[in-house]
Write a protein that holds these residues in place. Structure first.
Motif, mmCIF file in Angstrom:
data_model
loop_
_atom_site.group_PDB
_atom_site.id
_atom_site.type_symbol
_atom_site.label_atom_id
_atom_site.label_comp_id
_atom_site.label_asym_id
_atom_site.label_seq_id
_atom_site.Cartn_x
_atom_site.Cartn_y
_atom_site.Cartn_z
ATOM 1 N N GLN A 42 0.844 -1.190 0.000
ATOM 2 C CA GLN A 42 0.000 0.000 0.000
ATOM 3 C C GLN A 42 0.876 1.236 0.000
ATOM 4 O OE1 GLN A 42 -2.441 0.291 3.481
ATOM 5 N NE2 GLN A 42 -0.900 1.497 4.500
ATOM 6 N N GLN A 43 0.269 2.361 -0.313
ATOM 7 C CA GLN A 43 1.008 3.617 -0.293
ATOM 8 C C GLN A 43 1.027 4.154 1.126
ATOM 9 O OE1 GLN A 43 -0.907 6.157 -3.122
ATOM 10 N NE2 GLN A 43 0.015 5.119 -4.848
ATOM 11 N N GLY A 44 2.135 4.719 1.495
ATOM 12 C CA GLY A 44 2.246 5.309 2.828
ATOM 13 C C GLY A 44 2.791 4.336 3.852
ATOM 14 N N ARG A 45 2.920 4.826 5.053
ATOM 15 C CA ARG A 45 3.499 4.065 6.162
ATOM 16 C C ARG A 45 2.415 3.591 7.104
ATOM 17 N NH1 ARG A 45 8.708 4.577 8.001
ATOM 18 N NH2 ARG A 45 7.930 2.673 8.928
ATOM 19 N N ILE A 46 2.738 2.543 7.860
ATOM 20 C CA ILE A 46 1.880 2.053 8.940
ATOM 21 C C ILE A 46 2.746 2.016 10.191
ATOM 22 C CG2 ILE A 46 0.446 0.179 9.801
ATOM 23 C CD1 ILE A 46 0.138 -0.775 6.901
ATOM 24 N N LEU A 47 2.293 2.670 11.238
ATOM 25 C CA LEU A 47 3.052 2.710 12.487
ATOM 26 C C LEU A 47 2.224 2.142 13.628
ATOM 27 C CD1 LEU A 47 4.585 6.305 12.333
ATOM 28 C CD2 LEU A 47 5.699 4.150 11.779
ATOM 29 N N LEU A 48 2.898 1.479 14.547
ATOM 30 C CA LEU A 48 2.280 1.032 15.793
ATOM 31 C C LEU A 48 2.585 2.065 16.860
ATOM 32 C CD1 LEU A 48 3.032 -2.785 16.076
ATOM 33 C CD2 LEU A 48 0.811 -1.691 16.233
ATOM 34 N N GLN A 68 -6.614 -2.053 2.744
ATOM 35 C CA GLN A 68 -7.276 -1.375 3.861
ATOM 36 C C GLN A 68 -8.214 -2.321 4.610
ATOM 37 O OE1 GLN A 68 -6.557 1.735 4.913
ATOM 38 N NE2 GLN A 68 -5.000 1.781 3.329
ATOM 39 N N ALA A 69 -8.684 -3.368 3.940
ATOM 40 C CA ALA A 69 -9.576 -4.338 4.594
ATOM 41 C C ALA A 69 -8.862 -5.030 5.745
ATOM 42 C CB ALA A 69 -10.085 -5.362 3.580
ATOM 43 N N LEU A 70 -7.565 -5.256 5.619
ATOM 44 C CA LEU A 70 -6.812 -5.879 6.706
ATOM 45 C C LEU A 70 -6.822 -4.965 7.925
ATOM 46 C CD1 LEU A 70 -3.471 -7.757 6.433
ATOM 47 C CD2 LEU A 70 -3.957 -6.305 8.355
ATOM 48 N N LEU A 71 -6.646 -3.675 7.716
ATOM 49 C CA LEU A 71 -6.673 -2.740 8.843
ATOM 50 C C LEU A 71 -8.060 -2.695 9.476
ATOM 51 C CD1 LEU A 71 -4.470 0.145 7.397
ATOM 52 C CD2 LEU A 71 -3.828 -1.569 9.093
ATOM 53 N N ARG A 72 -9.107 -2.738 8.662
ATOM 54 C CA ARG A 72 -10.473 -2.758 9.214
ATOM 55 C C ARG A 72 -10.708 -4.029 10.026
ATOM 56 N NH1 ARG A 72 -11.643 -0.643 4.135
ATOM 57 N NH2 ARG A 72 -12.396 -2.651 3.375
ATOM 58 N N VAL A 82 -7.423 2.344 14.278
ATOM 59 C CA VAL A 82 -6.521 2.851 13.245
ATOM 60 C C VAL A 82 -6.895 4.302 12.968
ATOM 61 C CG1 VAL A 82 -5.648 2.576 10.903
ATOM 62 C CG2 VAL A 82 -6.308 0.549 12.220
ATOM 63 N N THR A 83 -5.903 5.187 13.062
ATOM 64 C CA THR A 83 -6.087 6.593 12.741
ATOM 65 C C THR A 83 -5.365 6.859 11.422
ATOM 66 O OG1 THR A 83 -6.165 7.165 15.086
ATOM 67 C CG2 THR A 83 -5.704 8.962 13.543
ATOM 68 N N TYR A 84 -6.100 7.430 10.481
ATOM 69 C CA TYR A 84 -5.538 7.686 9.152
ATOM 70 C C TYR A 84 -5.165 9.148 9.005
ATOM 71 C CZ TYR A 84 -7.481 3.125 8.054
ATOM 72 O OH TYR A 84 -7.772 1.791 8.058
ATOM 73 N N LEU A 85 -3.944 9.358 8.564
ATOM 74 C CA LEU A 85 -3.430 10.677 8.224
ATOM 75 C C LEU A 85 -2.900 10.573 6.792
ATOM 76 C CD1 LEU A 85 -1.400 11.187 11.516
ATOM 77 C CD2 LEU A 85 -3.613 12.220 10.968
ATOM 78 N N PRO A 86 -2.618 11.700 6.128
ATOM 79 C CA PRO A 86 -2.050 11.582 4.785
ATOM 80 C C PRO A 86 -0.761 10.751 4.795
ATOM 81 C CG PRO A 86 -2.718 13.841 5.217
ATOM 82 C CD PRO A 86 -2.839 13.084 6.525
ATOM 83 N N TRP A 87 -0.726 9.712 4.006
ATOM 84 C CA TRP A 87 0.428 8.823 3.837
ATOM 85 C C TRP A 87 0.830 8.085 5.116
ATOM 86 C CZ3 TRP A 87 1.677 7.724 -0.990
ATOM 87 C CH2 TRP A 87 1.295 8.614 -1.984
ATOM 88 N N LEU A 88 -0.099 8.003 6.092
ATOM 89 C CA LEU A 88 0.235 7.355 7.351
ATOM 90 C C LEU A 88 -1.019 6.756 7.990
ATOM 91 C CD1 LEU A 88 2.352 6.869 9.659
ATOM 92 C CD2 LEU A 88 1.592 9.067 10.603
ATOM 93 N N ALA A 89 -0.900 5.511 8.452
ATOM 94 C CA ALA A 89 -1.946 4.874 9.267
ATOM 95 C C ALA A 89 -1.281 4.521 10.593
ATOM 96 C CB ALA A 89 -2.487 3.627 8.575
ATOM 97 N N VAL A 90 -1.886 4.960 11.680
ATOM 98 C CA VAL A 90 -1.347 4.688 13.022
ATOM 99 C C VAL A 90 -2.265 3.669 13.695
ATOM 100 C CG1 VAL A 90 -0.700 5.634 15.260
ATOM 101 C CG2 VAL A 90 -0.392 7.018 13.168
#
Length: 92
Positions: A42-48, A68-72, A82-90
């Motif tokens: 996916q595009q962007g980063r994923i952070l814990l 995105q279905a995996l995050l849901r 999960v909080t979504y920001l531009p190019w970032l999912a926390v």
């Protein structure tokens, strides 16, 4: 004559090649590894936000067509947020 040679196949062999079939398969994988793998597709980063969550075991079969279905699913099945920001999912 040449003897038959068997090649051992690990239980995770199907999961390791699942991406070729458009799937991600996890069987008790730590959340940290799952997110690192998902990030490749996916595009962007994923952070814990909490490193203790990295050890949470995740299992499931997910389509690469809809990462995105995996995050849901993580939100629904494991009670994560999960909080979504531009190019970032926390994930927290």
């Amino acid at each position: 004559t040449v003897g038959e040679r068997r090649v051992p196949v690990s239980p995770d062999a199907s999961a390791q090649t699942a991406w070729q079939r458009g799937k991600l398969i996890f069987n008790g994988k730590p959340l940290g590894q799952v997110l690192a793998e998902l990030e490749r597709y996916q595009q962007g980063r994923i952070l814990l936000s909490d490193t203790t969550l990295a050890a949470l075991e995740v299992s499931g079969v997910f389509d690469l067509d809809e990462p995105q279905a995996l995050l849901r699913t993580l939100e629904q099945r494991y009670g994560l947020k999960v909080t979504y920001l531009p190019w970032l999912a926390v994930v927290h």
